[in-house]
Design a protein around this motif. Structure first.
Motif, short mmCIF file in Angstrom:
data_model
loop_
_atom_site.label_atom_id
_atom_site.label_comp_id
_atom_site.label_asym_id
_atom_site.label_seq_id
_atom_site.Cartn_x
_atom_site.Cartn_y
_atom_site.Cartn_z
N LEU A 287 -12.52 -55.26 25.35
CA LEU A 287 -11.67 -56.12 24.54
C LEU A 287 -12.47 -57.30 23.96
O LEU A 287 -12.35 -57.61 22.78
N ALA A 288 -13.27 -57.93 24.80
CA ALA A 288 -14.04 -59.09 24.35
C ALA A 288 -15.09 -58.69 23.32
O ALA A 288 -15.28 -59.37 22.30
N SER A 289 -15.77 -57.59 23.57
CA SER A 289 -16.87 -57.17 22.69
C SER A 289 -16.38 -56.64 21.35
O SER A 289 -17.18 -56.48 20.42
N ALA A 290 -15.09 -56.37 21.23
CA ALA A 290 -14.53 -55.93 19.96
C ALA A 290 -14.42 -57.08 18.96
O ALA A 290 -14.23 -56.85 17.76
N LEU A 291 -14.56 -58.30 19.45
CA LEU A 291 -14.49 -59.47 18.59
C LEU A 291 -15.84 -59.72 17.94
O LEU A 291 -16.88 -59.35 18.49
N TRP B 49 -11.52 -66.84 21.99
CA TRP B 49 -12.63 -66.59 21.05
C TRP B 49 -12.48 -67.52 19.85
O TRP B 49 -13.45 -68.16 19.42
N ARG B 50 -11.26 -67.60 19.29
CA ARG B 50 -11.01 -68.42 18.11
C ARG B 50 -11.35 -69.89 18.38
O ARG B 50 -11.93 -70.57 17.54
N ALA C 126 -14.38 -68.32 12.65
CA ALA C 126 -12.98 -68.24 13.07
C ALA C 126 -12.04 -68.16 11.88
O ALA C 126 -11.04 -67.42 11.90
N ALA C 127 -12.37 -68.87 10.80
CA ALA C 127 -11.52 -68.88 9.60
C ALA C 127 -11.49 -67.52 8.92
O ALA C 127 -10.52 -67.18 8.24
N MET C 128 -12.53 -66.71 9.10
CA MET C 128 -12.60 -65.40 8.47
C MET C 128 -11.74 -64.36 9.18
O MET C 128 -11.44 -63.32 8.62
N MET C 129 -11.34 -64.65 10.41
CA MET C 129 -10.60 -63.68 11.20
C MET C 129 -9.10 -63.93 11.12
O MET C 129 -8.65 -65.06 11.16
#
Length: 126
Positions: free
Chosen positions: A16-20, A112-113, A121-124
Motif C-alpha cells: 500500500l505504501a509503495s504504491a504512492l 503521505w500527503r 502532494a498537489a499533483m496527487m
C-alpha cells in the motif's frame, strides 16, 4: 495480541505504501518505515515493539486533535505510540481479525500527503 504472521502484514502495508509516488522503504531505529521523496517519513511498521504485543502501522495525523479524535473513536484500533505520539502520530493496530484495510490505505495516503513536498502532494488526487 501481535500478529502470528508479521511478515505478511508488513508486506501488505509495504504494498500500500509503495504504491504512492516517490516512496522508498528503509529501516529506521530498527523498524521498517516508508519515506517520500527521499526525505520525510510517513509510516512505520511495528511488530511487538518493546514487547507491547501489538502489530501496527504508525502514521502522521494533522495534529494532536485529530490523533485524540481517532483514539476516542476506536481505542481498540487506534493508539498513541511512544516517541512519535507527542508529535501527533497515531498507531493503527493490524493484529485484529477485522482490520479495515481500506481505512489503513486511507490513513497511509493522508500521512503521505502530509509528508510529501507541496508540489508533489498537489499533483496527487485522492
Amino acid at each position: 495480541m501481535a500478529s502470528d504472521d508479521p511478515k505478511a502484514v508488513h508486506a501488505r502495508v509495504g504494498k500500500l505504501a509503495s504504491a504512492l509516488p516517490q516512496v522508498e522503504e528503509k529501516i529506521s531505529h530498527g523498524s521498517p518505515c516508508w519515506r517520500v521523496a527521499d526525505k520525510r517519513m510517513f509510516a512505520y511498521f511495528w511488530h511487538d515493539h518493546h514487547g507491547d504485543d501489538r502489530t501496527a502501522v504508525l502514521v502522521k495525523t494533522s495534529g494532536i486533535e485529530e490523533q485524540e479524535m481517532l483514539i476516542d473513536l476506536d481505542p481498540d484500533i487506534y493508539f498513541k505510540p511512544p516517541y512519535l505520539g507527542p508529535s501527533g502520530w497515531v498507531g493503527i493496530r493490524l493484529d485484529q481479525p477485522d482490520t479495515d484495510w481500506d481505512q489503513v490505505e486511507h490513513r497511509l495516503r493522508e500521512s503521505w500527503r502530509m509528508a510529501a513536498p507541496a508540489k508533489l502532494a498537489a499533483m496527487m488526487e485522492f
